[in-house]
Design an enzyme around this catalytic site. Structure first.
Site, PDB file in Angstrom:
ATOM      1  N   MET A 168       0.707  -1.252   0.022  1.00 46.71           N
ATOM      2  CA  MET A 168      -0.121   0.011  -0.019  1.00 46.71           C
ATOM      3  C   MET A 168       0.988   1.235   0.024  1.00 46.71           C
ATOM      4  SD  MET A 168      -3.246  -0.886   2.388  1.00 46.71           S
ATOM      5  CE  MET A 168      -3.654  -2.491   2.781  1.00 46.71           C
ATOM      6  N   CYS A 169       0.081   2.390   0.074  1.00 45.75           N
ATOM      7  CA  CYS A 169       0.842   3.496   0.002  1.00 45.75           C
ATOM      8  C   CYS A 169       1.043   4.133   1.518  1.00 45.75           C
ATOM      9  CB  CYS A 169      -0.114   4.827  -0.776  1.00 45.75           C
ATOM     10  SG  CYS A 169      -0.732   3.978  -2.195  1.00 45.75           S
ATOM     11  N   GLN A 170       1.803   5.231   1.347  1.00 44.67           N
ATOM     12  CA  GLN A 170       1.945   6.296   2.655  1.00 44.67           C
ATOM     13  C   GLN A 170       1.579   7.567   2.383  1.00 44.67           C
ATOM     14  OE1 GLN A 170       5.346   5.384   5.225  1.00 44.67           O
ATOM     15  NE2 GLN A 170       5.465   3.473   4.608  1.00 44.67           N
ATOM     16  N   ASN A 215      -4.582   5.957   1.440  1.00 45.99           N
ATOM     17  CA  ASN A 215      -3.804   4.820   1.576  1.00 45.99           C
ATOM     18  C   ASN A 215      -4.589   3.524   1.848  1.00 45.99           C
ATOM     19  OD1 ASN A 215      -2.080   2.591   2.492  1.00 45.99           O
ATOM     20  ND2 ASN A 215      -1.692   3.604   4.567  1.00 45.99           N
TER      21      ASN A 215
END
Length: 275
Positions: free
Chosen positions: A1-3, A108
């Site tokens: 996933m993203c941050q 996110n």
């Protein structure tokens, strides 16, 4: 996933110290290398930088360090793609106009079920679950309120809309209209507020050190929100699962607590388990 990374403060501040650690997670200390973006509010306007390449080596990201842009509200994002191709239109943060203001959003998580946008007033440009969720969010707000609501009405409505979207999967986000900043935690979000007496801080990702006494003055308040803590010697507050925080001028003005959880991951950085 993203941050995610956000900054909300009561005096124009640059985000270089935090961003320089954050961008290293895009390929050096972590694997969020599928693009990055950062948006700075300047009055009613937005200055935005995006790249579909890793932030740690991007010349566009270097501009942030070079120009030391000062802002009251900043949202940044480093991407680990789960849905949608790696391209500019799928790069966060996303922007939409609502009630004559720029709204900026970054997400996110992974929404396996998307909200129905058939009759939505806003439509996504790219193909991410994140932008679809944002379009649903602002469309619902526009439908509910003909005119800009009070902050309390807005905070309540966003909680209701978020609950609907969250049924589809993981939904951490940071949202701002340039006046305030709202964060919602589904798995991991942390925040801290820097105010007098100021001191030194050391980054986790590269051991960079700053003495905020050299930059801040009495009365300054700067709140940083991020997926995982950026410094090793400051006290970060971990948001609870399902929680919301509402910041304005660097101060927490409202909070909805959720369920207390331990950090969902291991390691000093809380690194994602990248394949």
């Amino acid at each position: 996933m993203c941050q995610l990374l956000g900054m909300n403060c009561n005096t124009p501040t640059d985000i270089v110290f935090s961003f320089e650690g954050f961008r290293r997670r895009a390929g050096l200390t972590d694997c969020h290398s599928d693009g990055f973006g950062i948006a700075f509010f300047e009055g009613k306007g937005i200055r935005i930088f995006r790249d579909n390449h890793a932030a740690h080596s991007s010349p566009i990201a270097d501009c942030v360090k070079q120009y030391h842009i000062k802002s009251l509200n900043v949202i940044a994002h480093i991407r680990k793609a789960t849905q949608g191709e790696v391209n500019i239109e799928n790069t966060h943060p996303f922007i939409r106009e609502l009630w004559g203001q720029n709204w900026v959003f970054a997400h996110n998580g992974n929404l396996t079920t998307h909200p129905d946008l058939t009759d939505s007033l806003y439509q996504p440009i790219g193909s991410t679950d994140s932008e679809a969720a944002f379009c649903y969010m602002v469309s619902q707000l526009k439908t509910r309120f003909n005119q800009k609501p009070t902050e309390n009405e807005l905070f309540d409505a966003l909680q209701q809309i978020t609950k609907t979207i969250s049924v589809g999967g993981t939904f951490n986000f940071i949202l701002s209209n340039g006046e305030w900043m709202i964060a919602h935690c589904a798995t991991n979000l942390h925040y801290l507020t820097r105010k007098a007496p100021f001191g030194k801080a050391q980054r986790i990702d590269d051991d960079g050190i700053i003495d905020f006494n050299d930059y801040a003055k009495e009365g300054d308040r700067v709140t940083i929100i991020t997926t995982f803590p950026l410094t090793k010697d400051e006290t970060w507050t971990k948001m609870e699962y399902g929680g919301f925080v509402f910041f304005k001028q660097g101060e927490k003005i409202a909070e909805i607590t959720g369920i207390k959880t331990e950090t969902i991951d291991d390691g000093t950085l809380g690194l994602a388990k990248c394949a």
